[in-house]
Scaffold this motif. Structure first.
Motif, PDB file in Angstrom:
ATOM      1  N   ALA A   1      -8.874   6.249   1.521  1.00  0.00           N
ATOM      2  CA  ALA A   1      -9.191   7.315   2.483  1.00  0.00           C
ATOM      3  C   ALA A   1      -8.575   6.985   3.843  1.00  0.00           C
ATOM      4  CB  ALA A   1     -10.699   7.476   2.594  1.00  0.00           C
ATOM      5  N   HIS A   2      -8.651   5.717   4.217  1.00  0.00           N
ATOM      6  CA  HIS A   2      -8.064   5.320   5.496  1.00  0.00           C
ATOM      7  C   HIS A   2      -6.546   5.477   5.466  1.00  0.00           C
ATOM      8  CE1 HIS A   2      -7.578   3.378   9.317  1.00  0.00           C
ATOM      9  NE2 HIS A   2      -6.798   2.444   8.789  1.00  0.00           N
ATOM     10  N   LEU A   3      -5.933   5.022   4.395  1.00  0.00           N
ATOM     11  CA  LEU A   3      -4.469   5.141   4.298  1.00  0.00           C
ATOM     12  C   LEU A   3      -4.045   6.605   4.326  1.00  0.00           C
ATOM     13  CD1 LEU A   3      -3.735   2.389   1.619  1.00  0.00           C
ATOM     14  CD2 LEU A   3      -3.269   2.278   4.082  1.00  0.00           C
ATOM     15  N   LYS A   4      -4.803   7.424   3.649  1.00  0.00           N
ATOM     16  CA  LYS A   4      -4.491   8.859   3.601  1.00  0.00           C
ATOM     17  C   LYS A   4      -4.582   9.464   5.004  1.00  0.00           C
ATOM     18  CE  LYS A   4      -4.056  12.022   0.131  1.00  0.00           C
ATOM     19  NZ  LYS A   4      -3.140  11.965  -0.999  1.00  0.00           N
ATOM     20  N   ALA A   5      -5.512   8.946   5.790  1.00  0.00           N
ATOM     21  CA  ALA A   5      -5.709   9.486   7.145  1.00  0.00           C
ATOM     22  C   ALA A   5      -4.567   9.084   8.085  1.00  0.00           C
ATOM     23  CB  ALA A   5      -7.040   8.990   7.704  1.00  0.00           C
ATOM     24  N   ILE A   6      -3.952   7.938   7.837  1.00  0.00           N
ATOM     25  CA  ILE A   6      -2.945   7.442   8.794  1.00  0.00           C
ATOM     26  C   ILE A   6      -1.511   7.593   8.297  1.00  0.00           C
ATOM     27  CG2 ILE A   6      -4.562   5.777   9.800  1.00  0.00           C
ATOM     28  CD1 ILE A   6      -2.881   3.563   8.352  1.00  0.00           C
ATOM     29  N   GLY A   7      -1.334   8.027   7.049  1.00  0.00           N
ATOM     30  CA  GLY A   7       0.038   8.043   6.555  1.00  0.00           C
ATOM     31  C   GLY A   7       0.292   8.976   5.402  1.00  0.00           C
TER      32      GLY A   7
ATOM     33  N   THR B   1       1.748   9.201  11.148  1.00  0.00           N
ATOM     34  CA  THR B   1       3.077   8.716  11.519  1.00  0.00           C
ATOM     35  C   THR B   1       3.562   7.602  10.609  1.00  0.00           C
ATOM     36  OG1 THR B   1       2.185   7.081  13.047  1.00  0.00           O
ATOM     37  CG2 THR B   1       2.679   9.261  13.948  1.00  0.00           C
ATOM     38  N   ASN B   2       2.694   7.138   9.714  1.00  0.00           N
ATOM     39  CA  ASN B   2       3.057   6.010   8.859  1.00  0.00           C
ATOM     40  C   ASN B   2       3.500   6.473   7.472  1.00  0.00           C
ATOM     41  OD1 ASN B   2       2.129   3.773  10.712  1.00  0.00           O
ATOM     42  ND2 ASN B   2       0.208   4.902  10.478  1.00  0.00           N
ATOM     43  N   VAL B   3       4.322   5.642   6.858  1.00  0.00           N
ATOM     44  CA  VAL B   3       4.711   5.852   5.460  1.00  0.00           C
ATOM     45  C   VAL B   3       4.085   4.715   4.671  1.00  0.00           C
ATOM     46  CG1 VAL B   3       6.613   5.957   3.824  1.00  0.00           C
ATOM     47  CG2 VAL B   3       6.881   6.938   6.120  1.00  0.00           C
ATOM     48  N   VAL B   4       3.264   5.049   3.698  1.00  0.00           N
ATOM     49  CA  VAL B   4       2.504   4.049   2.961  1.00  0.00           C
ATOM     50  C   VAL B   4       2.984   4.017   1.516  1.00  0.00           C
ATOM     51  CG1 VAL B   4       0.204   3.338   2.221  1.00  0.00           C
ATOM     52  CG2 VAL B   4       0.492   4.488   4.431  1.00  0.00           C
ATOM     53  N   LEU B   5       3.451   2.841   1.092  1.00  0.00           N
ATOM     54  CA  LEU B   5       3.973   2.706  -0.267  1.00  0.00           C
ATOM     55  C   LEU B   5       2.885   2.192  -1.198  1.00  0.00           C
ATOM     56  CD1 LEU B   5       7.443   1.073   0.542  1.00  0.00           C
ATOM     57  CD2 LEU B   5       6.855   3.506   0.338  1.00  0.00           C
ATOM     58  N   ILE B   6       2.682   2.901  -2.305  1.00  0.00           N
ATOM     59  CA  ILE B   6       1.733   2.470  -3.324  1.00  0.00           C
ATOM     60  C   ILE B   6       2.458   2.385  -4.671  1.00  0.00           C
ATOM     61  CG2 ILE B   6      -0.276   3.441  -2.130  1.00  0.00           C
ATOM     62  CD1 ILE B   6      -0.287   5.743  -4.186  1.00  0.00           C
ATOM     63  N   GLY B   7       1.899   1.594  -5.565  1.00  0.00           N
ATOM     64  CA  GLY B   7       2.491   1.479  -6.901  1.00  0.00           C
ATOM     65  C   GLY B   7       2.206   0.123  -7.501  1.00  0.00           C
ATOM     66  N   MET B   8       2.596  -0.023  -8.740  1.00  0.00           N
ATOM     67  CA  MET B   8       2.343  -1.252  -9.496  1.00  0.00           C
ATOM     68  C   MET B   8       3.077  -2.451  -8.876  1.00  0.00           C
ATOM     69  SD  MET B   8       0.439  -1.174 -12.294  1.00  0.00           S
ATOM     70  CE  MET B   8       1.098  -2.393 -13.453  1.00  0.00           C
TER      71      MET B   8
END
Ligand SMILES: Nc1ncnc2c1ncn2[C@@H]1O[C@H](COP(=O)(O)OP(=O)(O)O)[C@@H](O)[C@H]1O
Ligand SMILES: O=C(O)C1=C[C@@H](OP(=O)(O)O)[C@@H](O)[C@H](O)C1
Ligand SMILES: [Mg+2]
Length: 171
Positions: free
Chosen positions: A94-100, A8-15
Motif C-alpha cells: 500500500a505504501h509503495l502504491k502510494a509513492i510510486g 514520482t517514484n518507479v518501483v520494481l517488483i518481481g521474482m
C-alpha cells in the motif's frame, strides 16, 4: 509522508532474478533519478546479510524487516528495487502504491532458474523446503495484482529491459 504526495517514484517488483536490482540502477541513470534497493536498507538496519537474518531468526523475521524497510521509504524521484518477497506485505505494498508506479518485471521460471542458479544462500524469504518453482507459483498472482505496468524480461538484455520499462512509463 502524506498520502497526497505525487507518484514520482518507479518501483520494481518481481521474482528474484527478474532484474530489479541490476536493471533498476540502469533505469535510474537513464531517468536521472536516485536509486534505492530495499534489500540494502534491510542490511543497513540490521548490520547483517539477508541470509544471516534468515539463518538466525527465520524467514518470517526477514519479512518483518522488509516490511519495516519498505514502510519507512520516504523518497521522491527514485527508482526503487524491492525484494521479491515484498508482495507478501499488504501494508508495504500500500505504501509503495502510494509513492510510486509499480512495474512488474515478469520473467518465466526457466529464465529465473538460469539467472539465479543456486538460490539457497540468496536470503530468500521462504520455508526451507520451498523451491524457486514453489515461490513462482505462490507469488505470480500477487505480482500481477499489484502491477500498474508489466514488462516481460525473458530473452532481453539488461539494457533492453530498461528501454522497455521506459517505453511503458511513457505511455
Ligand atoms: N535481462 C537480463 N538478462 C540477463 N541477465 C539478467 C537480466 N536481468 C537480471 N539478470 C541477472 O540475473 C541475476 C539477478 O539479477 P538481479 O538484478 O539481482 O535480480 P533481482 O534483484 O530481481 O533479484 C544477476 O546475475 C543479473 O545480472
Ligand atoms: O524473493 C525473496 O524471497 C527475496 C528476495 C531477495 O531480493 P531479490 O528479489 O532482489 O533477489 C531479498 O529481498 C530477500 O532475501 C527475499
Ligand atoms: Mg535485488
Amino acid at each position: 509522508m502524506s498520502a497526497a504526495q505525487p507518484k514520482t517514484n518507479v518501483v520494481l517488483i518481481g521474482m528474484p532474478g527478474s532484474g530489479k536490482s541490476t536493471v533498476g540502477v540502469l533505469l535510474a541513470k537513464h531517468l536521472s533519478r536516485g536509486f534505492v534497493d530495499t534489500d540494502l536498507i534491510i542490511q543497513t538496519n540490521h548490520g547483517k546479510t539477508l541470509q544471516q537474518i534468515v539463518d538466525g531468526a527465520g524467514h518470517a523475521a526477514l519479512l518483518d524487516a522488509e516490511e519495516a524497510a519498505v514502510r519507512s521509504l520516504d523518497v521522491e524521484n527514485h527508482v526503487v528495487a524491492t525484494g521479491g518477497s515484498v508482495v507478501y506485505s499488504a501494508a508495504g505494498m500500500a505504501h509503495l502504491k502510494a509513492i510510486g508506479v509499480l512495474v512488474y518485471l515478469a520473467t518465466d521460471l526457466a529464465t529465473l532458474e538460469a539467472r539465479v542458479g543456486d538460490y539457497t544462500m540468496r536470503g530468500l524469504a521462504k520455508r526451507p523446503e520451498q523451491t524457486l518453482a514453489d515461490l513462482f507459483a505462490e507469488r505470480q498472482a500477487l505480482y500481477e495484482q499489484y502491477a500498474d505496468v508489466t514488462v516481460e524480461t525473458a530473452g532481453l538484455s539488461h539494457d533492453a529491459v530498461c528501454a522497455r520499462v521506459e517505453a511503458a512509463l511513457d505511455r
